[in-house]
Design a protein around this motif. Structure first.
Motif, PDB file in Angstrom:
ATOM      1  N   VAL A  52       3.852  -1.913   0.020  1.00 37.91           N
ATOM      2  CA  VAL A  52       3.417  -1.380  -1.169  1.00 37.91           C
ATOM      3  C   VAL A  52       3.909  -0.050  -1.741  1.00 37.91           C
ATOM      4  O   VAL A  52       4.196   0.324  -2.750  1.00 37.91           O
ATOM      5  CB  VAL A  52       1.847  -1.081  -0.905  1.00 37.91           C
ATOM      6  CG1 VAL A  52       1.356  -0.222  -1.842  1.00 37.91           C
ATOM      7  CG2 VAL A  52       0.963  -2.608  -0.886  1.00 37.91           C
ATOM      8  N   THR A  53       4.515   0.782  -0.642  1.00 34.31           N
ATOM      9  CA  THR A  53       5.167   2.147  -1.303  1.00 34.31           C
ATOM     10  C   THR A  53       6.316   1.666  -1.892  1.00 34.31           C
ATOM     11  O   THR A  53       6.478   2.389  -2.904  1.00 34.31           O
ATOM     12  CB  THR A  53       5.442   2.994   0.094  1.00 34.31           C
ATOM     13  OG1 THR A  53       4.433   2.986   1.103  1.00 34.31           O
ATOM     14  CG2 THR A  53       5.758   4.145  -0.348  1.00 34.31           C
ATOM     15  N   ASP A  54       7.014   0.899  -1.446  1.00 33.64           N
ATOM     16  CA  ASP A  54       8.424   0.295  -2.112  1.00 33.64           C
ATOM     17  C   ASP A  54       7.908   0.001  -3.592  1.00 33.64           C
ATOM     18  O   ASP A  54       8.337   0.236  -4.626  1.00 33.64           O
ATOM     19  CB  ASP A  54       9.075  -0.667  -1.478  1.00 33.64           C
ATOM     20  CG  ASP A  54       9.757  -0.200  -0.372  1.00 33.64           C
ATOM     21  OD1 ASP A  54      10.028   1.039  -0.178  1.00 33.64           O
ATOM     22  OD2 ASP A  54      10.093  -0.984   0.715  1.00 33.64           O
ATOM     23  N   GLY A 132      -0.639   3.905  -1.896  1.00 35.27           N
ATOM     24  CA  GLY A 132      -0.970   2.719  -1.098  1.00 35.27           C
ATOM     25  C   GLY A 132      -1.864   3.167   0.212  1.00 35.27           C
ATOM     26  O   GLY A 132      -2.634   2.525   0.627  1.00 35.27           O
ATOM     27  N   GLU A 133      -1.579   4.468   0.737  1.00 34.14           N
ATOM     28  CA  GLU A 133      -2.377   4.778   1.651  1.00 34.14           C
ATOM     29  C   GLU A 133      -3.844   5.002   1.242  1.00 34.14           C
ATOM     30  O   GLU A 133      -4.869   4.730   2.090  1.00 34.14           O
ATOM     31  CB  GLU A 133      -1.885   5.974   1.977  1.00 34.14           C
ATOM     32  CG  GLU A 133      -0.702   6.113   3.254  1.00 34.14           C
ATOM     33  CD  GLU A 133       0.579   5.271   2.547  1.00 34.14           C
ATOM     34  OE1 GLU A 133       0.842   5.288   1.450  1.00 34.14           O
ATOM     35  OE2 GLU A 133       1.445   4.940   3.642  1.00 34.14           O
ATOM     36  N   VAL A 134      -4.062   5.652   0.118  1.00 39.71           N
ATOM     37  CA  VAL A 134      -5.376   5.745  -0.301  1.00 39.71           C
ATOM     38  C   VAL A 134      -6.127   4.398  -0.412  1.00 39.71           C
ATOM     39  O   VAL A 134      -7.359   4.280  -0.008  1.00 39.71           O
ATOM     40  CB  VAL A 134      -5.394   6.466  -1.981  1.00 39.71           C
ATOM     41  CG1 VAL A 134      -6.644   6.893  -2.430  1.00 39.71           C
ATOM     42  CG2 VAL A 134      -4.664   7.794  -1.400  1.00 39.71           C
ATOM     43  N   GLY A 210       7.243  12.335   3.397  1.00 41.69           N
ATOM     44  CA  GLY A 210       8.439  11.765   3.338  1.00 41.69           C
ATOM     45  C   GLY A 210       8.380  10.339   3.721  1.00 41.69           C
ATOM     46  O   GLY A 210       7.405   9.921   4.643  1.00 41.69           O
ATOM     47  N   ARG A 211       9.273   9.695   3.519  1.00 42.90           N
ATOM     48  CA  ARG A 211       9.266   8.189   3.892  1.00 42.90           C
ATOM     49  C   ARG A 211       9.266   8.017   5.349  1.00 42.90           C
ATOM     50  O   ARG A 211       9.731   8.774   6.036  1.00 42.90           O
ATOM     51  CB  ARG A 211      10.617   7.390   3.494  1.00 42.90           C
ATOM     52  CG  ARG A 211      10.744   7.310   1.972  1.00 42.90           C
ATOM     53  CD  ARG A 211       9.425   6.456   1.144  1.00 42.90           C
ATOM     54  NE  ARG A 211       8.899   5.282   1.598  1.00 42.90           N
ATOM     55  CZ  ARG A 211       9.248   4.123   1.217  1.00 42.90           C
ATOM     56  NH1 ARG A 211      10.183   4.147   0.271  1.00 42.90           N
ATOM     57  NH2 ARG A 211       8.766   2.924   1.851  1.00 42.90           N
ATOM     58  N   ASN A 212       8.185   6.904   5.779  1.00 41.77           N
ATOM     59  CA  ASN A 212       7.925   6.644   7.270  1.00 41.77           C
ATOM     60  C   ASN A 212       7.092   7.572   7.935  1.00 41.77           C
ATOM     61  O   ASN A 212       6.795   7.919   9.023  1.00 41.77           O
ATOM     62  CB  ASN A 212       9.148   6.470   8.157  1.00 41.77           C
ATOM     63  CG  ASN A 212       9.097   5.481   9.046  1.00 41.77           C
ATOM     64  OD1 ASN A 212       8.194   4.653   8.911  1.00 41.77           O
ATOM     65  ND2 ASN A 212      10.073   5.363   9.788  1.00 41.77           N
TER      66      ASN A 212
HETATM   67  N1  ASP Z   1       4.204   4.012   3.499  1.00 40.11           N
HETATM   68  C1  ASP Z   1       4.917   5.127   3.780  1.00 40.11           C
HETATM   69  C2  ASP Z   1       6.280   4.458   3.778  1.00 40.11           C
HETATM   70  O1  ASP Z   1       6.448   3.263   3.548  1.00 40.11           O
HETATM   71  C3  ASP Z   1       4.563   5.791   4.780  1.00 40.11           C
HETATM   72  C4  ASP Z   1       4.697   5.021   6.195  1.00 40.11           C
HETATM   73  O2  ASP Z   1       4.232   4.010   6.270  1.00 40.11           O
HETATM   74  O3  ASP Z   1       4.679   5.730   7.335  1.00 40.11           O
HETATM   75  O4  ASP Z   1       7.299   5.400   3.869  1.00 40.11           O
END
Ligand code: ASP
Ligand code: ADP
Ligand code: MG
Length: 350
Positions: A52-54, A132-134, A210-212
């Motif tokens: 979803v973030t992508d 996406g997190e929301v 930040g990503r991840n």
């Molecule tokens: N959803 C975010 C990402 O894909 C954060 C995470 O999942 O850690 O970077």
């Protein structure tokens, strides 16, 4: 430094990554797993559903480039969340569907504005990529409530204050703890689902870690809720001696010291975000990396010391790296050589 009060074994924090919450079926599995655990208070930090973030970043980029197909991509993303909501909540899904529609309409408004201005300001990207997190936290939180298990949903943007600096994202612990204490007055439930990845900066603007970055959110909220441990649930049995996608023979490491985990993460082991360890070190809180799809496996325990092992604990790989070796007596003692070389390469568009 993170606050370091005495650990309270009553509270355990958990973080679930995108693969663990990829579909309605997986949210159900996560809820079952959490309901079977003994701790009386659970803090559950969630990522966006897988991909979803992508997809959100792609949406914003398409709109900013004036590509009308952002509308189809928006529709597909909305549909994916609708389907998950309907599958999880059945006949009780009306409220959540309405809530989701409200968010997606606002998102469409933002994307239309991007198409008009023909650009993607950093602030708008930050706002869009964290949605996406929301959505994800609402899906899991409302599912718990539907099962009859009271659960509060905390939008980290309401409490977590961070600053972006040269060394990464740092937390304003004092403001964040005060915000959380105020939020807790109205939300005393013993289970709290929290959005990973998102926060606000000191000026109140929406930002991300930040990503991840949801792993880091997991550690931050574990510290803020004074949890005894943080369990990071992912799709592998723990930290392996190498990336299993590159080295299928890699083995799971039973223990790692904070130093070893930091080093592996900073040098590219994607399984845990490199900043995750810092709130844990400050309060000596163990982190356990474990597999949502194999929950009986003990996983990897990251703490102040680790079991001795052979001379090499793990290997990481840096991809797309070039080593440039410059030699010549004319370079000796010449200041700014690297800057000039990189400027020349940039100029030549290499
Ligand atoms: N959803 C975010 C990402 O894909 C954060 C995470 O999942 O850690 O970077
Ligand atoms: P999540 O969605 O749970 O945050 P990630 O995809 O971010 O999951 O991280 C888990 C992935 O990290 C694993 O599926 C694996 O492919 C990769 N990985 C890279 N290096 C390692 C390692 N040393 N040990 C375990 N997993 C690793
Ligand atoms: Mg991750």
């Amino acid at each position: 430094a993170a606050p370091a009060p005495a650990p309270d074994a009553q509270v355990i924090a958990h973080k679930f990554g995108g693969t663990s919450v990829a579909s309605a079926q997986r949210y159900r599995h996560v809820a079952e797993l959490l309901l079977q655990r003994p701790e009386p208070t659970q803090v559950v930090v969630v990522s966006a559903m897988k991909g979803v973030t992508d997809a959100l970043i792609e949406l914003a980029t398409l709109a900013a480039h004036g590509q009308p197909r952002w509308r189809d991509a928006w529709q597909a993303l909305r549909q994916r969340h609708h389907e998950a909501a309907t599958e999880l909540l059945g006949e009780d899904s009306a409220d959540l569907l309405q809530w989701l529609d409200g968010r997606f309409d606002k998102l469409a408004g933002l994307l239309e504005a991007l198409a008009v201005i023909g650009g993607l300001p950093e602030e708008v990207l930050e706002r869009v990529q964290g949605l996406g997190e929301v959505f994800s936290a609402q899906l899991l939180g409302r599912y718990f409530n539907r099962l009859g298990h009271p659960c509060a949903v905390l939008d980290a943007r309401d409490v977590l204050v961070v600053a972006h600096g040269e060394l990464g994202v740092s937390v304003d612990w004092e403001r964040s703890a005060a915000n959380l204490a105020a939020w807790r007055v109205d939300n005393p439930q013993s289970r709290v689902v929290v959005t990973g990845f998102v926060a606000r900066d000191g000026q109140g603007r929406i930002t991300t870690l930040g990503r991840n970055g949801s792993d880091y959110s997991g550690a931050i909220f574990a510290a803020l809720f004074e949890a005894a441990e943080l369990h990071i649930w992912t799709d592998v049995d723990g930290v392996l001696s190498a990336d299993p996608r590159v080295v299928p023979e890699a083995v799971t490491l039973a223990t790692l010291s904070y130093d070893e985990a930091c080093e592996l993460a900073y040098l590219g082991a994607k399984v845990v975000h490199p900043q995750t360890m810092s709130p844990a070190i400050a309060r000596q809180m163990p982190i356990v990396i474990r597999n949502t799809f194999n929950p009986s496996h003990p996983g990897t325990r990251i703490a102040s010391s680790s079991e001795p092992s052979g001379p090499i604990k793990g290997l990481t790989l840096s991809e797309q790296l070039a080593v440039l070796n410059l030699e010549g007596s004319g370079l000796i003692g010449v200041p700014g050589t690297a800057e000039r070389v990189f400027a020349a390469l940039r100029h030549a568009q290499v």
